[in-house]
Write a protein that holds these residues in place. Sequence first.
Motif, PDB file in Angstrom:
ATOM      1  N   PRO A 249       0.815  -1.240   0.065  1.00 38.37           N
ATOM      2  CA  PRO A 249      -0.035   0.083   0.021  1.00 38.37           C
ATOM      3  C   PRO A 249       0.782   1.264  -0.067  1.00 38.37           C
ATOM      4  O   PRO A 249       0.951   1.977   1.066  1.00 38.37           O
ATOM      5  CB  PRO A 249      -0.749  -0.096   1.422  1.00 38.37           C
ATOM      6  CG  PRO A 249       0.176  -0.870   2.164  1.00 38.37           C
ATOM      7  CD  PRO A 249       0.838  -1.820   1.399  1.00 38.37           C
ATOM      8  N   LEU A 250       1.631   1.435  -0.992  1.00 36.73           N
ATOM      9  CA  LEU A 250       2.637   2.639  -1.145  1.00 36.73           C
ATOM     10  C   LEU A 250       1.827   3.857  -0.914  1.00 36.73           C
ATOM     11  O   LEU A 250       0.705   4.150  -1.842  1.00 36.73           O
ATOM     12  CB  LEU A 250       3.391   2.717  -2.502  1.00 36.73           C
ATOM     13  CG  LEU A 250       4.309   1.525  -2.634  1.00 36.73           C
ATOM     14  CD1 LEU A 250       4.784   1.476  -4.212  1.00 36.73           C
ATOM     15  CD2 LEU A 250       5.588   1.541  -1.793  1.00 36.73           C
ATOM     16  N   LYS A 251       2.175   4.963  -0.208  1.00 37.62           N
ATOM     17  CA  LYS A 251       1.786   6.153  -0.147  1.00 37.62           C
ATOM     18  C   LYS A 251       2.395   7.187  -0.791  1.00 37.62           C
ATOM     19  O   LYS A 251       3.782   6.763  -1.231  1.00 37.62           O
ATOM     20  CB  LYS A 251       1.786   6.675   1.432  1.00 37.62           C
ATOM     21  CG  LYS A 251       1.028   5.886   2.490  1.00 37.62           C
ATOM     22  CD  LYS A 251       1.216   6.615   3.575  1.00 37.62           C
ATOM     23  CE  LYS A 251       0.159   5.936   4.752  1.00 37.62           C
ATOM     24  NZ  LYS A 251       0.337   6.430   6.166  1.00 37.62           N
ATOM     25  N   GLY A 252       2.019   8.105  -1.387  1.00 36.15           N
ATOM     26  CA  GLY A 252       2.425   9.271  -2.100  1.00 36.15           C
ATOM     27  C   GLY A 252       2.205   8.960  -3.568  1.00 36.15           C
ATOM     28  O   GLY A 252       1.834   7.968  -4.215  1.00 36.15           O
ATOM     29  N   LYS A 253       2.322  10.295  -4.302  1.00 31.44           N
ATOM     30  CA  LYS A 253       1.941  10.423  -5.691  1.00 31.44           C
ATOM     31  C   LYS A 253       3.107  11.367  -6.414  1.00 31.44           C
ATOM     32  O   LYS A 253       3.615  12.214  -5.596  1.00 31.44           O
ATOM     33  CB  LYS A 253       0.677  10.981  -6.114  1.00 31.44           C
ATOM     34  CG  LYS A 253      -0.633   9.893  -5.465  1.00 31.44           C
ATOM     35  CD  LYS A 253      -1.952  10.533  -5.675  1.00 31.44           C
ATOM     36  CE  LYS A 253      -3.002   9.658  -5.084  1.00 31.44           C
ATOM     37  NZ  LYS A 253      -4.310  10.302  -5.429  1.00 31.44           N
TER      38      LYS A 253
ATOM     39  N   THR B 135      -0.006  10.500 -10.262  1.00 31.63           N
ATOM     40  CA  THR B 135       0.299   9.134 -10.572  1.00 31.63           C
ATOM     41  C   THR B 135       0.869   8.327  -9.166  1.00 31.63           C
ATOM     42  O   THR B 135       1.774   8.832  -8.654  1.00 31.63           O
ATOM     43  CB  THR B 135       1.275   8.771 -11.692  1.00 31.63           C
ATOM     44  OG1 THR B 135       0.846   9.413 -12.854  1.00 31.63           O
ATOM     45  CG2 THR B 135       1.471   7.335 -11.821  1.00 31.63           C
ATOM     46  N   GLY B 136       0.103   7.383  -8.866  1.00 31.39           N
ATOM     47  CA  GLY B 136       0.478   6.806  -7.441  1.00 31.39           C
ATOM     48  C   GLY B 136       1.694   5.804  -7.497  1.00 31.39           C
ATOM     49  O   GLY B 136       2.309   5.459  -8.763  1.00 31.39           O
ATOM     50  N   PHE B 137       2.464   6.007  -6.541  1.00 41.18           N
ATOM     51  CA  PHE B 137       3.974   5.266  -6.643  1.00 41.18           C
ATOM     52  C   PHE B 137       3.625   3.682  -6.905  1.00 41.18           C
ATOM     53  O   PHE B 137       4.806   3.093  -7.733  1.00 41.18           O
ATOM     54  CB  PHE B 137       4.610   5.496  -5.255  1.00 41.18           C
ATOM     55  CG  PHE B 137       5.143   6.729  -5.217  1.00 41.18           C
ATOM     56  CD1 PHE B 137       5.610   7.554  -6.148  1.00 41.18           C
ATOM     57  CD2 PHE B 137       5.466   7.193  -3.890  1.00 41.18           C
ATOM     58  CE1 PHE B 137       6.296   8.823  -6.101  1.00 41.18           C
ATOM     59  CE2 PHE B 137       5.900   8.519  -3.751  1.00 41.18           C
ATOM     60  CZ  PHE B 137       6.183   9.256  -4.829  1.00 41.18           C
TER      61      PHE B 137
ATOM     62  N   SER C  29       5.789   0.607 -13.674  1.00 43.15           N
ATOM     63  CA  SER C  29       6.170   1.233 -15.008  1.00 43.15           C
ATOM     64  C   SER C  29       7.704   1.093 -15.214  1.00 43.15           C
ATOM     65  O   SER C  29       8.176   1.054 -16.262  1.00 43.15           O
ATOM     66  CB  SER C  29       5.573   2.668 -15.271  1.00 43.15           C
ATOM     67  OG  SER C  29       4.186   2.441 -15.323  1.00 43.15           O
ATOM     68  N   GLU C  30       8.452   1.567 -14.129  1.00 37.01           N
ATOM     69  CA  GLU C  30       9.743   1.497 -13.956  1.00 37.01           C
ATOM     70  C   GLU C  30      10.169   0.050 -14.360  1.00 37.01           C
ATOM     71  O   GLU C  30      11.176  -0.138 -15.225  1.00 37.01           O
ATOM     72  CB  GLU C  30      10.257   1.926 -12.700  1.00 37.01           C
ATOM     73  CG  GLU C  30      10.557   3.560 -12.288  1.00 37.01           C
ATOM     74  CD  GLU C  30      11.000   3.858 -11.118  1.00 37.01           C
ATOM     75  OE1 GLU C  30      11.829   3.065 -10.613  1.00 37.01           O
ATOM     76  OE2 GLU C  30      10.555   4.910 -10.652  1.00 37.01           O
TER      77      GLU C  30
ATOM     78  N   ASN D 117       3.191   7.241 -19.530  1.00 37.34           N
ATOM     79  CA  ASN D 117       2.454   8.573 -19.025  1.00 37.34           C
ATOM     80  C   ASN D 117       2.346   8.178 -17.472  1.00 37.34           C
ATOM     81  O   ASN D 117       1.963   9.053 -16.610  1.00 37.34           O
ATOM     82  CB  ASN D 117       1.219   8.846 -19.445  1.00 37.34           C
ATOM     83  CG  ASN D 117       1.227   9.359 -21.155  1.00 37.34           C
ATOM     84  OD1 ASN D 117       2.222  10.401 -21.115  1.00 37.34           O
ATOM     85  ND2 ASN D 117       0.300   9.167 -21.693  1.00 37.34           N
ATOM     86  N   THR D 118       2.902   7.239 -17.064  1.00 36.29           N
ATOM     87  CA  THR D 118       3.153   6.767 -15.460  1.00 36.29           C
ATOM     88  C   THR D 118       4.546   6.604 -14.863  1.00 36.29           C
ATOM     89  O   THR D 118       4.773   6.038 -14.040  1.00 36.29           O
ATOM     90  CB  THR D 118       2.102   5.441 -15.152  1.00 36.29           C
ATOM     91  OG1 THR D 118       2.781   4.412 -16.222  1.00 36.29           O
ATOM     92  CG2 THR D 118       0.768   5.713 -15.639  1.00 36.29           C
ATOM     93  N   LEU D 119       5.294   6.819 -15.766  1.00 37.75           N
ATOM     94  CA  LEU D 119       6.770   7.517 -15.314  1.00 37.75           C
ATOM     95  C   LEU D 119       6.987   8.856 -14.747  1.00 37.75           C
ATOM     96  O   LEU D 119       6.186   9.522 -14.959  1.00 37.75           O
ATOM     97  CB  LEU D 119       7.838   6.970 -16.306  1.00 37.75           C
ATOM     98  CG  LEU D 119       7.829   5.555 -16.904  1.00 37.75           C
ATOM     99  CD1 LEU D 119       8.581   5.404 -18.129  1.00 37.75           C
ATOM    100  CD2 LEU D 119       8.540   4.559 -15.844  1.00 37.75           C
TER     101      LEU D 119
END
Length: 561
Positions: free
Chosen positions: A128-132, A137-139, A145-146, A202-204
Amino acid sequence: MKKMNIKWFVAVGLVGVLFSCKSDLETEPIELQTLDQVFNSKDSAGVNAERFLIDIYTRLPRNLNRVGDDYLDASTDDAISSNPANVSVLQLALGTNTSENYQDNQWTNCYAGIRQVNIFVNNIDKVPLKGKLPNGTGFNAVWKSEARFLRALYYFELVKRHAGVPLMGDKVYQLGDDVELPRNTFEECINYIVNECDAIKNTLRTNPFDLNFIERPTKGAALALKARALLYAASPLYNGGNIEPSNPITGYTSFSADRWQKAEQAALDVIDLTQFELVSDFKSIFITQANRERIFSRQGSPNTSVETNNGPVGYSVALNNGRTSPTQELVDAFGMANGLPITDPTSGYQENNPYTGRDPRFYATIFHNGAQWLGRPVQTYEGGADKPGGSKQQTRTGYYARKFMGNFENQLRYENVNHDFVLFRYAEVLLNYAEARNEFLTAPDVEVYRYVEAIRQRAGLVPYQLPTGLTKIQMRDVIHNERRKELAFEEHRFYDVRRWKEAEVEFNKQLHAMVIYQTGTGTIYQKVPVLQLNFNKRMYLAPIPFSEVVKNRKMVQNPGW
């Protein structure tokens, strides 16, 4: 800045994952942790999951002295190894490899990375990663995507060597599974890489110059990988020049000019981001982090390894190995500062003063006799400090490789330099665009001229403009030569000449050295043979490793191997 020095080992067919370092979240020895502990549903910071992701980066291509301690380019017409006993790059240059001992075999490394990615993408959503990102885009999506970018890059590294390879999708194979997979077609592999780049772009991350995440791919990196893959796909080796014309694994079975147009558009998509530019100082591209020409790099570390591996050997303040000997052919490819080739009678080139007034990239790429280094001129004349003769390893051509080094011309000792491995940079994208557009058109237009001349202008050529009215073939020759000069020692030449399907000519040549004599009345320059290259048709593609063929009945070997 985050350092990627954590070692992870994912055991084939096992649920557990082994680690070499420990986490504050451990409740038992780390080497016994399961995937549920790595992808911890209570770890909103994703500590172990990120460590797993970081380890996937360690399989990224590492250029510089990586093939038996030599540059890959030392198996082309651009250089030879200064070590006469070397077998690695020499085998590549002479075609004496077999499928059992191919010297640039990345099969295991890339497929291990692909398997790690598949484990990651199948499990990261448990965390459940926090942050965007600022774009919302959520982490979880960013990290996934990475990983998918790395997987696409690993597939490209395989495809550029072998053509079609088995595609695994997201499946993680276990012991007992049927792993006798056939090779996918070349077209399927290219489509997979391109589709992955499109899916993740678009999610990187969006800022390639953030020093806190300098090693992470951005949208620009995904687009650059797509552009390179499509350029290869459009090139003669695969697009109309398939070495087995009816075999879809080794290339397309018919020619299509549209493939050049797709490659052109993909490169233009990078240009249209307007994030990147050609930096004014050519040498700084490789030693200054977060400069605006870099698109994606594998992070290295501050050291003096490039200098000591490849620097001239005669300096008492630096124990250099002088490993790389650029050829006279590469030296001659660099024209004059006025933009003319040395073969042009109006260029001003002087055979008895050959290193004056040359393309500035020549001085940033090659040490020649008289070049300044560590407080004195380089001496590559016979009996000079940097070509003393005898058994000491030293230049075999009268030249040393200078590219990627720090600015130590007037210093008396080396200091640590950031030696990152620049995998994608903007100059290549411009050359990709110009090549693809020139090949698609019947004659070069203003846009082709624009980007080739941009490269020449940054190089410092005066005038940098090309003659008007060049034919498609004439512009092709210019672009090929600009790639050779601009991208020297960046592992492009080995594959460029192959994808152009010119290797049976360019890599079957006699290579030359410059022997220099200092006399009481002046300096004498004498061009002499140093190595006869050998190339045969099977060398256009690398072999599938012998171990893979013997254990998989569906694994078809490449032609001639």
